[in-house]
Design a protein around this motif. Structure first.
Motif, PDB file in Angstrom:
ATOM      1  N   MET A   1       0.828  -1.191   0.000  1.00  0.00           N
ATOM      2  CA  MET A   1       0.000   0.000   0.000  1.00  0.00           C
ATOM      3  C   MET A   1       0.870   1.252   0.000  1.00  0.00           C
ATOM      4  SD  MET A   1      -3.206  -0.715   2.535  1.00  0.00           S
ATOM      5  CE  MET A   1      -2.230  -0.385   3.984  1.00  0.00           C
ATOM      6  N   THR A   2       0.394   2.262  -0.671  1.00  0.00           N
ATOM      7  CA  THR A   2       1.063   3.561  -0.662  1.00  0.00           C
ATOM      8  C   THR A   2       0.026   4.620  -0.347  1.00  0.00           C
ATOM      9  OG1 THR A   2       0.653   4.101  -2.970  1.00  0.00           O
ATOM     10  CG2 THR A   2       2.579   2.726  -2.507  1.00  0.00           C
ATOM     11  N   LYS A   3       0.510   5.819  -0.071  1.00  0.00           N
ATOM     12  CA  LYS A   3      -0.420   6.903   0.257  1.00  0.00           C
ATOM     13  C   LYS A   3      -0.991   7.577  -0.983  1.00  0.00           C
ATOM     14  CE  LYS A   3       0.595   8.049   5.017  1.00  0.00           C
ATOM     15  NZ  LYS A   3       0.676   9.138   5.993  1.00  0.00           N
ATOM     16  N   ASP A   4      -0.734   7.003  -2.165  1.00  0.00           N
ATOM     17  CA  ASP A   4      -1.363   7.523  -3.372  1.00  0.00           C
ATOM     18  C   ASP A   4      -2.861   7.246  -3.348  1.00  0.00           C
ATOM     19  OD1 ASP A   4       1.058   8.403  -4.320  1.00  0.00           O
ATOM     20  OD2 ASP A   4       1.477   6.522  -5.387  1.00  0.00           O
TER      21      ASP A   4
ATOM     22  N   ILE B   1      -6.641   3.106   5.138  1.00  0.00           N
ATOM     23  CA  ILE B   1      -7.228   3.301   6.467  1.00  0.00           C
ATOM     24  C   ILE B   1      -7.017   2.060   7.315  1.00  0.00           C
ATOM     25  CG2 ILE B   1      -9.403   3.704   7.718  1.00  0.00           C
ATOM     26  CD1 ILE B   1     -10.428   5.084   5.141  1.00  0.00           C
ATOM     27  N   LEU B   2      -6.684   2.294   8.580  1.00  0.00           N
ATOM     28  CA  LEU B   2      -6.642   1.212   9.563  1.00  0.00           C
ATOM     29  C   LEU B   2      -7.805   1.403  10.520  1.00  0.00           C
ATOM     30  CD1 LEU B   2      -5.246  -1.232  10.930  1.00  0.00           C
ATOM     31  CD2 LEU B   2      -3.971   0.434  12.313  1.00  0.00           C
ATOM     32  N   VAL B   3      -8.628   0.371  10.668  1.00  0.00           N
ATOM     33  CA  VAL B   3      -9.732   0.386  11.627  1.00  0.00           C
ATOM     34  C   VAL B   3      -9.313  -0.441  12.846  1.00  0.00           C
ATOM     35  CG1 VAL B   3     -12.091  -0.392  12.079  1.00  0.00           C
ATOM     36  CG2 VAL B   3     -11.534   0.751   9.915  1.00  0.00           C
ATOM     37  N   ILE B   4      -9.385   0.168  14.017  1.00  0.00           N
ATOM     38  CA  ILE B   4      -9.063  -0.511  15.280  1.00  0.00           C
ATOM     39  C   ILE B   4     -10.339  -0.579  16.103  1.00  0.00           C
ATOM     40  CG2 ILE B   4      -7.706  -0.413  17.405  1.00  0.00           C
ATOM     41  CD1 ILE B   4      -5.570   1.145  15.891  1.00  0.00           C
ATOM     42  N   THR B   5     -10.720  -1.788  16.503  1.00  0.00           N
ATOM     43  CA  THR B   5     -11.967  -1.968  17.237  1.00  0.00           C
ATOM     44  C   THR B   5     -11.894  -3.171  18.156  1.00  0.00           C
ATOM     45  OG1 THR B   5     -14.342  -2.450  17.003  1.00  0.00           O
ATOM     46  CG2 THR B   5     -12.909  -3.220  15.237  1.00  0.00           C
ATOM     47  N   ASN B   6     -12.561  -3.072  19.310  1.00  0.00           N
ATOM     48  CA  ASN B   6     -12.591  -4.214  20.230  1.00  0.00           C
ATOM     49  C   ASN B   6     -13.839  -5.069  20.041  1.00  0.00           C
ATOM     50  OD1 ASN B   6     -14.425  -2.438  21.312  1.00  0.00           O
ATOM     51  ND2 ASN B   6     -13.577  -2.454  23.375  1.00  0.00           N
ATOM     52  N   MET B   7     -14.534  -4.852  18.930  1.00  0.00           N
ATOM     53  CA  MET B   7     -15.679  -5.699  18.567  1.00  0.00           C
ATOM     54  C   MET B   7     -15.697  -5.881  17.054  1.00  0.00           C
ATOM     55  SD  MET B   7     -18.883  -4.342  20.889  1.00  0.00           S
ATOM     56  CE  MET B   7     -19.996  -5.600  20.280  1.00  0.00           C
TER      57      MET B   7
ATOM     58  N   ARG C   1     -16.237   1.508  -1.828  1.00  0.00           N
ATOM     59  CA  ARG C   1     -15.933   2.838  -2.369  1.00  0.00           C
ATOM     60  C   ARG C   1     -14.435   2.960  -2.688  1.00  0.00           C
ATOM     61  NH1 ARG C   1     -20.534   3.229   0.433  1.00  0.00           N
ATOM     62  NH2 ARG C   1     -21.900   5.052   0.223  1.00  0.00           N
ATOM     63  N   SER C   2     -13.811   1.832  -2.925  1.00  0.00           N
ATOM     64  CA  SER C   2     -12.407   1.759  -3.371  1.00  0.00           C
ATOM     65  C   SER C   2     -11.408   2.281  -2.347  1.00  0.00           C
ATOM     66  CB  SER C   2     -12.225   2.513  -4.696  1.00  0.00           C
ATOM     67  OG  SER C   2     -13.044   1.942  -5.695  1.00  0.00           O
ATOM     68  N   MET C   3     -11.690   2.061  -1.066  1.00  0.00           N
ATOM     69  CA  MET C   3     -10.728   2.412  -0.025  1.00  0.00           C
ATOM     70  C   MET C   3     -10.004   1.155   0.438  1.00  0.00           C
ATOM     71  SD  MET C   3     -12.607   5.251   2.365  1.00  0.00           S
ATOM     72  CE  MET C   3     -13.101   6.823   1.680  1.00  0.00           C
ATOM     73  N   ASN C   4      -8.691   1.275   0.644  1.00  0.00           N
ATOM     74  CA  ASN C   4      -7.913   0.171   1.203  1.00  0.00           C
ATOM     75  C   ASN C   4      -8.059   0.209   2.723  1.00  0.00           C
ATOM     76  OD1 ASN C   4      -6.811  -0.746  -1.267  1.00  0.00           O
ATOM     77  ND2 ASN C   4      -5.290   0.895  -1.214  1.00  0.00           N
ATOM     78  N   ILE C   5      -8.618  -0.834   3.298  1.00  0.00           N
ATOM     79  CA  ILE C   5      -8.848  -0.831   4.740  1.00  0.00           C
ATOM     80  C   ILE C   5      -8.298  -2.106   5.366  1.00  0.00           C
ATOM     81  CG2 ILE C   5     -10.563  -0.726   6.578  1.00  0.00           C
ATOM     82  CD1 ILE C   5     -12.353   0.853   4.794  1.00  0.00           C
ATOM     83  N   ASP C   6      -7.451  -1.935   6.367  1.00  0.00           N
ATOM     84  CA  ASP C   6      -7.015  -3.039   7.219  1.00  0.00           C
ATOM     85  C   ASP C   6      -7.800  -2.955   8.521  1.00  0.00           C
ATOM     86  OD1 ASP C   6      -5.161  -3.996   5.407  1.00  0.00           O
ATOM     87  OD2 ASP C   6      -3.512  -2.798   6.242  1.00  0.00           O
ATOM     88  N   VAL C   7      -7.992  -4.089   9.163  1.00  0.00           N
ATOM     89  CA  VAL C   7      -8.727  -4.126  10.429  1.00  0.00           C
ATOM     90  C   VAL C   7      -7.891  -4.849  11.475  1.00  0.00           C
ATOM     91  CG1 VAL C   7     -10.814  -4.910  11.616  1.00  0.00           C
ATOM     92  CG2 VAL C   7     -10.955  -4.126   9.238  1.00  0.00           C
ATOM     93  N   ALA C   8      -7.722  -4.206  12.623  1.00  0.00           N
ATOM     94  CA  ALA C   8      -7.083  -4.839  13.780  1.00  0.00           C
ATOM     95  C   ALA C   8      -8.140  -4.889  14.874  1.00  0.00           C
ATOM     96  CB  ALA C   8      -5.871  -4.037  14.234  1.00  0.00           C
TER      97      ALA C   8
END
Length: 370
Positions: free
Chosen positions: A2-5, A9-15, A38-45
């Motif tokens: 991934m690049t900032k081009d 987004i990183l999503v951090i959640t306890n649920m 909507r074509s966003m790169n999202i990782d989830v922790a």
């Protein structure tokens, strides 16, 4: 890589849903999937284990923290934005990225993280305030939460947005009641009262049993269906003992269900009840409205706003007698049912997930997460 081009987004959640539970924090997953479309790169922790108990909690939170540390070290600088759900402790981890890489931080407060968690200790209160003040933007799912963040924690109103997580109206869509009852094997000659949520004391389960018992004395055809996971085995056994001791008939524990089946139960129900002691927003009530089911709820938190002005029937919290009256009124008054259904549809449209995700994207752009 991934690049900032492209917006990362990183999503951090306890649920968050996982192998153990497909509905644990499902509202967060719904939002994530909508953003991905909507074509966003999202990782989830995320914490994906709903089980409680000291050993389970320690294990899952340690695993979660190690996962976040790994992401921080390996990919931290690639993110434009970190969006955390639940202020503490998720927000602490979000601040790591902000302080190390200047990453924009959005925090969504859901209820207990504002009106319950900070009261547990001075440390948690201090950390909660610090997270809220340092975040680039804060989202409150309910008006009461917004006011508390302003009054209690000194958050600038200009950086708070009032916005629920939204309802997936493709899933929570009305099905003709007779058809829904038939698909679930329910009798068309009975009136079904439905609760959906965690089977815990804070959801008003004891008052619900008492209110249902009172209402059933006047409406003999009434049934109570409880859809949700029992997070505390001891409390579940306590409920079953009360049911047996007081000879409360036609109470059915249905267990946790996937969203599609929950929506079917809502369409089948004659009334939906949410007797919570505290409630940040009450999204499940809007999901019921979206299925054209009348709602009875307690006058607390977000429910006070959602159900006001005949969008539902509001009753005093922790008051079984008032709850019984509310149930009887809705079940027996067809005109009231139709009024609540019509107004509930309007409320569901206001909280359409797709509309709210559009607003969320605008927030991301506003804080400069480019």
């Amino acid at each position: 890589m991934m690049t900032k081009d492209k917006k990362n987004i990183l999503v951090i959640t306890n649920m968050y849903p996982g192998k153990i539970s497909s509905t644990f924090g499902i509202f967060v997953k719904n939002q994530v999937e909508s953003l991905r479309q909507r074509s966003m790169n999202i990782d989830v922790a995320a914490v994906k284990d709903p089980r409680m108990g000291k050993k389970n909690v320690l294990r899952k939170y340690l695993k979660w923290m190690l996962r976040i540390l790994s992401v921080l070290l390996m990919k931290g600088k690639t993110y434009n934005l970190v969006h955390v759900h639940y202020v503490f402790p998720s927000g602490l981890f979000g601040l790591w990225f902000k302080k190390l890489f200047g990453t924009k931080l959005v925090v969504t407060a859901h209820g207990g993280d504002i009106d319950k968690m900070p009261k547990k200790s001075p440390f948690i209160y201090k950390q909660t305030k610090s997270i809220l003040l340092q975040a680039d933007h804060v989202i409150a799912v309910g008006e009461a939460l917004r006011e508390e963040m302003i009054q209690e924690f000194g958050v600038n109103p200009s950086k708070i947005s009032l916005m629920s997580m939204g309802v997936n109206r493709e899933i929570f869509a009305p099905v003709p009641q007779t058809e829904a009852k038939e698909r679930l094997g329910l009798s068309d000659d009975k009136q079904q009262l439905l609760f959906v949520g965690n089977i815990i004391e804070a959801k008003g389960m004891l008052e619900l049993l008492s209110a249902y018992k009172q209402a059933k004395q006047k409406i003999e055809t009434l049934e109570l269906h409880l859809v949700g996971s029992p997070k505390q085995e001891v409390f579940l056994n306590q409920m079953k003992e009360i049911i047996e001791r007081e000879n409360i008939k036609d109470v059915y524990f249905q267990g946790g269900k996937p969203q599609e089946e929950v929506a079917l139960w809502m369409s089948a129900a004659d009334a939906f009840v949410l007797p919570s002691h505290i409630e940040g927003f009450g999204l499940v009530a809007v999901e019921a409205m979206s299925c054209h089911t009348p709602v009875i709820g307690t006058d607390v938190g977000g429910l006070s706003y959602l159900l006001q002005n005949d969008h539902g029937v509001l009753v005093h919290p922790k008051d079984a007698g008032a709850l019984a009256e509310g149930i009887e009124k809705v079940i027996q008054d067809k005109n009231l049912q139709q009024l609540l259904i019509n107004n509930g549809e309007k409320r569901a449209r206001e909280n359409d997930q797709e509309v709210l995700v559009d607003r969320l994207q605008e927030i991301y752009q506003k804080i400069g997460a480019n």
